[in-house]
Design a protein around this motif. Structure first.
Motif, PDB file in Angstrom:
ATOM      1  N   GLN A  70       1.163   6.246   1.550  1.00 58.54           N
ATOM      2  CA  GLN A  70       0.293   7.600   1.679  1.00 58.54           C
ATOM      3  C   GLN A  70       0.589   7.922   3.217  1.00 58.54           C
ATOM      4  O   GLN A  70       0.584   9.185   3.377  1.00 58.54           O
ATOM      5  N   GLU A  71       0.652   7.128   4.105  1.00 58.87           N
ATOM      6  CA  GLU A  71       0.911   7.451   5.522  1.00 58.87           C
ATOM      7  C   GLU A  71       1.961   8.283   5.591  1.00 58.87           C
ATOM      8  O   GLU A  71       2.287   9.289   6.379  1.00 58.87           O
ATOM      9  N   ALA A  72       2.933   7.725   4.852  1.00 55.20           N
ATOM     10  CA  ALA A  72       4.409   8.309   4.900  1.00 55.20           C
ATOM     11  C   ALA A  72       4.556   9.692   4.020  1.00 55.20           C
ATOM     12  O   ALA A  72       5.546  10.308   3.977  1.00 55.20           O
ATOM     13  N   GLY A  73       3.508  10.215   3.078  1.00 59.51           N
ATOM     14  CA  GLY A  73       3.336  11.348   2.555  1.00 59.51           C
ATOM     15  C   GLY A  73       3.464  11.308   1.317  1.00 59.51           C
ATOM     16  O   GLY A  73       3.338  12.509   0.667  1.00 59.51           O
ATOM     17  N   LEU A  74       3.554  10.126   0.724  1.00 57.77           N
ATOM     18  CA  LEU A  74       3.533  10.193  -0.800  1.00 57.77           C
ATOM     19  C   LEU A  74       2.338  10.219  -1.343  1.00 57.77           C
ATOM     20  O   LEU A  74       1.302   9.656  -0.740  1.00 57.77           O
ATOM     21  N   SER A  79       5.949  -9.418 -11.001  1.00 61.23           N
ATOM     22  CA  SER A  79       6.495  -8.108 -11.556  1.00 61.23           C
ATOM     23  C   SER A  79       5.424  -7.083 -11.221  1.00 61.23           C
ATOM     24  O   SER A  79       4.293  -7.155 -11.259  1.00 61.23           O
ATOM     25  N   ALA A  80       5.702  -5.750 -10.830  1.00 61.58           N
ATOM     26  CA  ALA A  80       4.969  -4.871 -10.171  1.00 61.58           C
ATOM     27  C   ALA A  80       5.396  -3.367 -10.448  1.00 61.58           C
ATOM     28  O   ALA A  80       6.570  -3.163 -10.778  1.00 61.58           O
ATOM     29  N   GLU A  81       4.267  -2.404 -10.331  1.00 62.09           N
ATOM     30  CA  GLU A  81       4.670  -1.217 -10.653  1.00 62.09           C
ATOM     31  C   GLU A  81       3.865  -0.345  -9.564  1.00 62.09           C
ATOM     32  O   GLU A  81       2.600  -0.823  -9.581  1.00 62.09           O
ATOM     33  N   ILE A  82       4.233   0.663  -8.884  1.00 63.37           N
ATOM     34  CA  ILE A  82       3.517   1.707  -8.056  1.00 63.37           C
ATOM     35  C   ILE A  82       4.157   3.010  -8.603  1.00 63.37           C
ATOM     36  O   ILE A  82       5.276   3.276  -8.365  1.00 63.37           O
ATOM     37  N   ASN A  83       2.872   3.918  -8.737  1.00 58.88           N
ATOM     38  CA  ASN A  83       3.190   5.253  -9.459  1.00 58.88           C
ATOM     39  C   ASN A  83       2.957   6.270  -8.279  1.00 58.88           C
ATOM     40  O   ASN A  83       1.774   6.242  -7.686  1.00 58.88           O
ATOM     41  N   PHE A  84       3.957   7.227  -7.911  1.00 56.93           N
ATOM     42  CA  PHE A  84       3.565   8.342  -7.363  1.00 56.93           C
ATOM     43  C   PHE A  84       3.795   9.574  -7.823  1.00 56.93           C
ATOM     44  O   PHE A  84       4.317   9.728  -9.035  1.00 56.93           O
ATOM     45  N   ARG A  85       3.258  10.563  -7.372  1.00 58.85           N
ATOM     46  CA  ARG A  85       2.912  11.917  -8.061  1.00 58.85           C
ATOM     47  C   ARG A  85       4.401  12.395  -8.167  1.00 58.85           C
ATOM     48  O   ARG A  85       5.383  12.485  -7.273  1.00 58.85           O
TER      49      ARG A  85
END
Length: 474
Positions: A200-204, A218-224
């Motif tokens: 978020q700080e980097a603009g995502l 096992s992991a997942e992060i979703n960005f817009r």
């Protein structure tokens, strides 16, 4: 952002170094760092020189001089360096001022320009869902007389009897038992949250994060979603942050599709849609899954060209260890609404007209995102141009679990290539859709295939440890 705004940002943030980055053929980032005192408006006009002959798949030593030209819209502050550093993603040029046709970012830009001149629409949006593993330990070697790998995770199913914890703390994640459990089973909430904070700080714009199905972190992060090139830039930023936050926690993150045997791997499901200005072109109320004919033709193009496309979206030998039935792997070249066993899924939950999209589930994160998204768009546009009807070609829709069908019921369903070499064969036989409008060149494809053939051969000629169990007593 203008050049002047970047220079003001350098002063405002007390930036000491500017890190100029470019992306190679395989999707890995490289960088050259300049003291901020050496960066001025001229830097953004003249660029930063580098040796292209030292980059795999680029240029020979006799024509090695290349130039990174900074893209001022790509800047963000590095969250990991001790000295304040600004990261700038660059395009690659030859010394005579021409865009380099092997620059993946150049191909992404050309794909976007081709869409705008096609008459289909103005903008393609992409949203990758890139999964990964977080391990506590990784070791591997491949020598003349030894070949092995070892990974470990304190939450892994195989560690229910581990003593190194000073008393086993239990709450391990079972095989295929890792989908969204709460703590203490999910032991990595805080590390993912830290990744999100820095993204978020980097603009995502991050939408959510969670533990994924597999054991062992096992992991997942979703960005817009964003436009094609911007989404590829965002994925590079995402992977950089995931890798380095894991390292800060004394762990290691990998986007390798299949790092462990017997459980689900890591995919990169890619959502895409096309707009004309502010008008979504994939939505039509009352159609199958509320899809327009254009969207169905786009699906038809992706499924028709999928064997060749997969050479770019799944470009590693390890990719095909994930693409096997039984692990939620999308190996069936069909489409469906909400069905995760299909290569193309149409999300139907809480979808608005502007959110109407298709999801290509086959790709993984060994793909170079600039090439993968560009190739997907070109396949879809070819489907629109040729009005490819996926139903007429037997690509579905299939709204049942395909893995539950009998062999007789599945006999006419096409599957993905079984190996990287098979995918490369398909690409060599079916590449014209990529060269439309000069987006990809035949020279680029030949070079790409050569690089990937060499990778496949390097694996094929090596002795596998499992072969000792199969054949040593012969």
């Amino acid at each position: 952002m203008s050049v002047q705004q970047v220079l003001e940002l350098i002063k405002e943030k007390g930036i000491e170094f500017v890190d100029f980055r470019f992306i190679d053929l395989t999707g890995r980032a490289h960088h050259i760092t300049l003291p901020a005192t050496e960066v001025d408006a001229e830097t953004f006009v003249n660029g930063v020189a580098f040796d292209g002959s030292s980059i795999k798949g680029f240029r020979g030593i006799e024509e090695s001089d290349m130039v990174m030209m900074p893209d001022t819209d790509s800047v963000y502050v590095d969250p990991f360096t001790a000295h304040p550093t600004l990261i700038v993603i660059c395009n690659i040029y030859t010394p005579d001022g021409q865009r380099y046709d092997r620059d993946p970012r150049s191909i992404a830009h050309k794909a976007e320009e081709f869409l705008q001149t096609s008459g289909v629409g103005t903008t393609a949006f992409f949203a990758p869902e890139s999964e990964f593993f977080i391990f506590d330990d990784v070791r591997y070697e491949s020598t003349m007389n030894s070949s092995s790998f070892f990974v470990d995770s304190e939450e892994a199913a195989w560690n229910t009897n581990r003593k190194e914890e000073g008393g086993n703390l239990g709450f391990k994640v079972g095989v295929k038992g890792g989908y969204v459990p709460v703590a203490p089973v999910d032991s990595q909430q805080d590390i993912r949250s830290e990744m999100v904070r820095l993204m978020q700080e980097a603009g995502l714009r991050v939408e959510r994060h969670h533990h994924e199905v597999s054991t062992a972190g096992s992991a997942e992060i979703n960005f817009r979603f964003d436009t094609l090139t911007a989404s590829a830039d965002n994925l590079m930023k995402y992977k950089y942050i995931v890798h380095n936050v894991a390292r800060q926690y004394g762990k290691v993150a990998t986007f390798m599709p299949k790092p462990i045997f017997g459980d689900n791997g890591s995919g990169m499901h890619v959502h895409s849609s096309i707009f004309n200005g502010s008008e979504p072109l994939f939505y039509e109320k009352g159609g199958y899954a509320n899809l327009s004919e254009m969207a169905l033709n786009y699906i038809g193009g992706i499924l028709h060209h999928a064997p060749a496309l997969i050479a770019i979206t799944n470009p590693s030998t390890n990719s095909f260890k994930r693409l096997v039935p039984g692990y939620e792997a999308p190996v069936n070249l069909v489409y469906s609404k909400g069905n995760r066993s299909a290569a193309v899924r149409i999300p139907v939950a809480a979808v608005t007209p502007k959110g109407c999209r298709i999801e290509f589930r086959t790709p993984d994160s060994t793909a170079n995102p600039y090439l993968a998204f560009a190739a997907m768009l070109m396949a879809g546009l070819d489907g629109i141009k040729r009005k490819i009807n996926p139903s007429a070609l037997g690509y579905g829709p299939f709204d049942t679990n395909i893995y539950d069908l009998s062999d007789e019921q599945k006999k006419d369903i096409r599957s993905v290539p079984a190996t990287l070499d098979e995918a490369l064969d398909a690409l060599e036989a079916d590449y014209e859709f990529l060269t439309e409008g000069g987006v990809f060149t035949k020279e680029f494809i030949d070079n790409y295939v050569g690089v990937k053939r060499a990778e496949a051969k390097s694996v094929a000629i090596r002795i596998h440890p499992h072969e000792y169990g199969l054949y040593f007593d012969c």
